[in-house]
Design a protein around this motif. Structure first.
Motif, PDB file in Angstrom:
ATOM      1  N   MET A   1       3.473  12.568   5.196  1.00  0.00           N
ATOM      2  CA  MET A   1       3.514  11.145   4.896  1.00  0.00           C
ATOM      3  C   MET A   1       3.511  10.321   6.183  1.00  0.00           C
ATOM      4  SD  MET A   1       6.420   8.543   3.561  1.00  0.00           S
ATOM      5  CE  MET A   1       7.413   9.252   4.821  1.00  0.00           C
ATOM      6  N   TYR A   2       4.314  10.722   7.162  1.00  0.00           N
ATOM      7  CA  TYR A   2       4.331   9.990   8.432  1.00  0.00           C
ATOM      8  C   TYR A   2       3.002  10.118   9.160  1.00  0.00           C
ATOM      9  CZ  TYR A   2       9.122   8.618   7.871  1.00  0.00           C
ATOM     10  OH  TYR A   2      10.259   8.021   7.392  1.00  0.00           O
ATOM     11  N   ALA A   3       2.334  11.248   9.020  1.00  0.00           N
ATOM     12  CA  ALA A   3       0.994  11.406   9.603  1.00  0.00           C
ATOM     13  C   ALA A   3       0.021  10.431   8.939  1.00  0.00           C
ATOM     14  CB  ALA A   3       0.505  12.846   9.446  1.00  0.00           C
ATOM     15  N   ALA A   4       0.147  10.238   7.625  1.00  0.00           N
ATOM     16  CA  ALA A   4      -0.710   9.281   6.910  1.00  0.00           C
ATOM     17  C   ALA A   4      -0.464   7.867   7.420  1.00  0.00           C
ATOM     18  CB  ALA A   4      -0.451   9.359   5.405  1.00  0.00           C
ATOM     19  N   LYS A   5       0.787   7.516   7.649  1.00  0.00           N
ATOM     20  CA  LYS A   5       1.114   6.187   8.177  1.00  0.00           C
ATOM     21  C   LYS A   5       0.513   6.001   9.571  1.00  0.00           C
ATOM     22  CE  LYS A   5       5.499   5.420   5.786  1.00  0.00           C
ATOM     23  NZ  LYS A   5       5.259   4.085   5.251  1.00  0.00           N
ATOM     24  N   GLN A   6       0.642   7.002  10.415  1.00  0.00           N
ATOM     25  CA  GLN A   6       0.127   6.905  11.785  1.00  0.00           C
ATOM     26  C   GLN A   6      -1.395   6.856  11.814  1.00  0.00           C
ATOM     27  OE1 GLN A   6       1.922  10.154  13.897  1.00  0.00           O
ATOM     28  NE2 GLN A   6       3.779   9.003  14.323  1.00  0.00           N
ATOM     29  N   ALA A   7      -2.035   7.423  10.804  1.00  0.00           N
ATOM     30  CA  ALA A   7      -3.502   7.447  10.750  1.00  0.00           C
ATOM     31  C   ALA A   7      -4.076   6.132  10.218  1.00  0.00           C
ATOM     32  CB  ALA A   7      -3.981   8.618   9.896  1.00  0.00           C
ATOM     33  N   GLY A   8      -3.226   5.182   9.873  1.00  0.00           N
ATOM     34  CA  GLY A   8      -3.736   3.890   9.430  1.00  0.00           C
ATOM     35  C   GLY A   8      -3.155   3.400   8.129  1.00  0.00           C
ATOM     36  N   ARG A   9      -2.193   4.082   7.594  1.00  0.00           N
ATOM     37  CA  ARG A   9      -1.527   3.693   6.339  1.00  0.00           C
ATOM     38  C   ARG A   9      -2.480   3.726   5.153  1.00  0.00           C
ATOM     39  NH1 ARG A   9       3.663   0.973   7.262  1.00  0.00           N
ATOM     40  NH2 ARG A   9       3.998   0.969   9.497  1.00  0.00           N
ATOM     41  N   ASN A  10      -1.898   3.574   3.966  1.00  0.00           N
ATOM     42  CA  ASN A  10      -2.653   3.587   2.714  1.00  0.00           C
ATOM     43  C   ASN A  10      -3.563   4.815   2.617  1.00  0.00           C
ATOM     44  OD1 ASN A  10      -3.257   2.578   0.171  1.00  0.00           O
ATOM     45  ND2 ASN A  10      -5.065   1.526   0.907  1.00  0.00           N
TER      46      ASN A  10
ATOM     47  N   SER B   1       0.854  -1.183   0.000  1.00  0.00           N
ATOM     48  CA  SER B   1       0.000   0.000   0.000  1.00  0.00           C
ATOM     49  C   SER B   1       0.893   1.238   0.000  1.00  0.00           C
ATOM     50  CB  SER B   1      -0.935   0.003   1.213  1.00  0.00           C
ATOM     51  OG  SER B   1      -0.198   0.115   2.409  1.00  0.00           O
ATOM     52  N   LEU B   2       0.274   2.390  -0.187  1.00  0.00           N
ATOM     53  CA  LEU B   2       1.013   3.649  -0.233  1.00  0.00           C
ATOM     54  C   LEU B   2       0.527   4.599   0.849  1.00  0.00           C
ATOM     55  CD1 LEU B   2       0.929   4.542  -4.038  1.00  0.00           C
ATOM     56  CD2 LEU B   2       2.771   3.486  -2.775  1.00  0.00           C
ATOM     57  N   SER B   3       1.472   5.271   1.461  1.00  0.00           N
ATOM     58  CA  SER B   3       1.175   6.409   2.326  1.00  0.00           C
ATOM     59  C   SER B   3       1.879   7.597   1.683  1.00  0.00           C
ATOM     60  CB  SER B   3       1.695   6.188   3.738  1.00  0.00           C
ATOM     61  OG  SER B   3       1.017   5.119   4.357  1.00  0.00           O
ATOM     62  N   ILE B   4       1.120   8.623   1.335  1.00  0.00           N
ATOM     63  CA  ILE B   4       1.654   9.739   0.558  1.00  0.00           C
ATOM     64  C   ILE B   4       1.463  11.044   1.320  1.00  0.00           C
ATOM     65  CG2 ILE B   4       1.448  11.030  -1.613  1.00  0.00           C
ATOM     66  CD1 ILE B   4       0.249   8.440  -2.822  1.00  0.00           C
ATOM     67  N   GLY B   5       2.504  11.845   1.355  1.00  0.00           N
ATOM     68  CA  GLY B   5       2.418  13.190   1.910  1.00  0.00           C
ATOM     69  C   GLY B   5       2.533  14.200   0.789  1.00  0.00           C
TER      70      GLY B   5
END
Length: 61
Positions: free
Chosen positions: A46-55, A20-24
């Motif tokens: 991007m790290y916020a996207a990962k912490q929020a549940g990834r993808n 999956s992708l986590s994009i900032g």
């Protein structure tokens, strides 16, 4: 883009992996002389996207 990546199956020998992708995303402001600040904001997003549940895609503030 996220949907297409998730839909792909990656095979590694007999193991099937799901990716999956986590994009900032950040905008380069007119006041910025260099892109470094915008890249730093995008990296934090991007790290916020990962912490929020990834993808996910997270916009820098």
């Amino acid at each position: 883009m996220r949907a297409r990546v998730v839909a792909q199956e990656l095979r590694c020998g007999e193991v099937t992996l799901q990716v999956s992708l986590s994009i900032g995303v950040s905008q380069v402001l007119e006041s910025e002389q260099r892109i470094d600040d915008a890249l730093s904001r995008a990296d934090r997003a991007m790290y916020a996207a990962k912490q929020a549940g990834r993808n996910r895609v997270s916009l820098a503030t």
